[in-house]
Design a protein around this motif. Sequence first.
Motif, PDB file in Angstrom:
ATOM      1  N   VAL A  87     -22.296 -15.231 -22.209  1.00  0.00           N
ATOM      2  CA  VAL A  87     -22.932 -16.358 -21.512  1.00  0.00           C
ATOM      3  C   VAL A  87     -22.154 -17.651 -21.786  1.00  0.00           C
ATOM      4  O   VAL A  87     -21.821 -18.401 -20.872  1.00  0.00           O
ATOM      5  CB  VAL A  87     -24.407 -16.516 -21.956  1.00  0.00           C
ATOM      6  CG1 VAL A  87     -24.994 -17.809 -21.398  1.00  0.00           C
ATOM      7  CG2 VAL A  87     -25.230 -15.322 -21.484  1.00  0.00           C
ATOM      8  N   ILE A  89     -22.515 -18.710 -13.151  1.00  0.00           N
ATOM      9  CA  ILE A  89     -23.839 -18.141 -12.860  1.00  0.00           C
ATOM     10  C   ILE A  89     -23.775 -16.617 -12.905  1.00  0.00           C
ATOM     11  O   ILE A  89     -24.573 -15.957 -13.579  1.00  0.00           O
ATOM     12  CB  ILE A  89     -24.341 -18.616 -11.480  1.00  0.00           C
ATOM     13  CG1 ILE A  89     -24.615 -20.121 -11.504  1.00  0.00           C
ATOM     14  CG2 ILE A  89     -25.609 -17.857 -11.082  1.00  0.00           C
ATOM     15  CD1 ILE A  89     -25.033 -20.692 -10.172  1.00  0.00           C
ATOM     16  N   PHE A  90     -22.798 -16.051 -12.189  1.00  0.00           N
ATOM     17  CA  PHE A  90     -22.636 -14.593 -12.204  1.00  0.00           C
ATOM     18  C   PHE A  90     -22.309 -14.096 -13.615  1.00  0.00           C
ATOM     19  O   PHE A  90     -22.834 -13.073 -14.062  1.00  0.00           O
ATOM     20  CB  PHE A  90     -21.519 -14.164 -11.244  1.00  0.00           C
ATOM     21  CG  PHE A  90     -21.879 -14.256  -9.786  1.00  0.00           C
ATOM     22  CD1 PHE A  90     -23.095 -13.770  -9.335  1.00  0.00           C
ATOM     23  CD2 PHE A  90     -20.998 -14.805  -8.867  1.00  0.00           C
ATOM     24  CE1 PHE A  90     -23.440 -13.845  -7.982  1.00  0.00           C
ATOM     25  CE2 PHE A  90     -21.324 -14.880  -7.518  1.00  0.00           C
ATOM     26  CZ  PHE A  90     -22.543 -14.402  -7.076  1.00  0.00           C
ATOM     27  N   ILE A 129     -25.514 -14.252 -15.831  1.00  0.00           N
ATOM     28  CA  ILE A 129     -26.499 -13.235 -15.435  1.00  0.00           C
ATOM     29  C   ILE A 129     -26.034 -11.833 -15.823  1.00  0.00           C
ATOM     30  O   ILE A 129     -26.793 -11.041 -16.385  1.00  0.00           O
ATOM     31  CB  ILE A 129     -26.766 -13.302 -13.914  1.00  0.00           C
ATOM     32  CG1 ILE A 129     -27.487 -14.617 -13.560  1.00  0.00           C
ATOM     33  CG2 ILE A 129     -27.602 -12.110 -13.460  1.00  0.00           C
ATOM     34  CD1 ILE A 129     -27.638 -14.851 -12.075  1.00  0.00           C
ATOM     35  N   ALA A 164     -26.184 -11.220 -19.491  1.00  0.00           N
ATOM     36  CA  ALA A 164     -27.563 -10.981 -19.910  1.00  0.00           C
ATOM     37  C   ALA A 164     -27.982  -9.543 -19.586  1.00  0.00           C
ATOM     38  O   ALA A 164     -28.640  -8.879 -20.386  1.00  0.00           O
ATOM     39  CB  ALA A 164     -28.498 -11.966 -19.212  1.00  0.00           C
ATOM     40  N   VAL A 165     -27.556  -9.052 -18.414  1.00  0.00           N
ATOM     41  CA  VAL A 165     -27.945  -7.701 -17.975  1.00  0.00           C
ATOM     42  C   VAL A 165     -27.243  -6.620 -18.792  1.00  0.00           C
ATOM     43  O   VAL A 165     -27.872  -5.687 -19.293  1.00  0.00           O
ATOM     44  CB  VAL A 165     -27.626  -7.514 -16.475  1.00  0.00           C
ATOM     45  CG1 VAL A 165     -27.834  -6.055 -16.068  1.00  0.00           C
ATOM     46  CG2 VAL A 165     -28.500  -8.425 -15.623  1.00  0.00           C
ATOM     47  N   ILE A 196     -30.178 -15.414 -21.606  1.00  0.00           N
ATOM     48  CA  ILE A 196     -29.744 -16.481 -20.699  1.00  0.00           C
ATOM     49  C   ILE A 196     -30.828 -17.540 -20.537  1.00  0.00           C
ATOM     50  O   ILE A 196     -30.578 -18.643 -20.053  1.00  0.00           O
ATOM     51  CB  ILE A 196     -29.374 -15.887 -19.316  1.00  0.00           C
ATOM     52  CG1 ILE A 196     -28.680 -16.940 -18.447  1.00  0.00           C
ATOM     53  CG2 ILE A 196     -30.601 -15.361 -18.616  1.00  0.00           C
ATOM     54  CD1 ILE A 196     -28.285 -16.443 -17.079  1.00  0.00           C
TER      55      ILE A 196
END
Length: 315
Positions: free
Chosen positions: A110, A268-269, A272, A275-276, A282
């Motif tokens: 992140v 942003i991508f 995310i 985090a996934v 995030i």
Amino acid sequence: MKNKEIFTDKKFVTIIATLCCLLWGSAYPAVKSGYILFNISTGDIPSKIVFAGYRFAAAGIILLILAQKYGKNVFKLSKKNISNLLFLGTVQTTLQYIFFYIGIANTTGVKSSIMNSTVTFFSVILAHYIYVNDKLNMQKIVGCIAGFIGVMMVNFSNDLLSFSFSFWGEGFLVIAAFIFSVGAIYGKKLTKSMDVMVVTGYSLFIGGILLILVGALCGGSVHHFTMASSLLLIYLALLSSAAFSLWNLLLKYNKVGPVSIFNFLTPIFGAILSAVFLGENILEYKNIIALILVCLGIWMVNKEKIISYENAVKS
């Protein structure tokens, strides 16, 4: 002429630029996952450099094969072309990714995606001194300030009472971003006289080979090739070849501003997807504030050109 019509179409630019940012954003969790799958320890910097070299050398080979298949003369290079490609490969691939791979190993996915977004602000500042029609104004200055504040925010604790910044982590990512900005401007200059796929392919291949040599000379090596680790390496190679070639094509046929606006999507991508796939948090306040400020900053430094997008494309 047909290529110019396609690559200056507003909808097409939006789709391709978004795809590039998605691919680049996915690199943050992919690289960190690669360290795990290849059993590369945190302190094994030479092996990280070799890992990066495999990725980019493979990406370059893929692009050069495709360029040859589509009728590009891959092997017809002048001495000047060769020296220019050597410089671009050394700067944009070797130098940048030595700093990037070491930096991403020493911080979270992140934070990496947010820190590396400084590439946009460096590009805007450098453009002021290089291009006569791309000068800084108050809006761009405010955008840059907002972006850099956002980058600083992500290094604070969630209660904003303590500040954590590692030179080997976040510092190296900022250096990598600056080097990328320099390389992108130089690459744009080369694509005026050379094919984009050829330039990108050689840049990645030359830089990748140099990375392998540097890492190996320092005692690095990459083993533990399993189905999972091999597929990840292939994905990273395809990611690089596709994203860099498409992005350079957009820069070839458009001004820097209308394309760079989409860079706000990369953090942003990246955040995310980290985090996934990495299980990172995030939703901390500092991360959300940082992402908002960084995205706002990127939007502001390019907003003026987006308003007059059709004129920017035609000029």
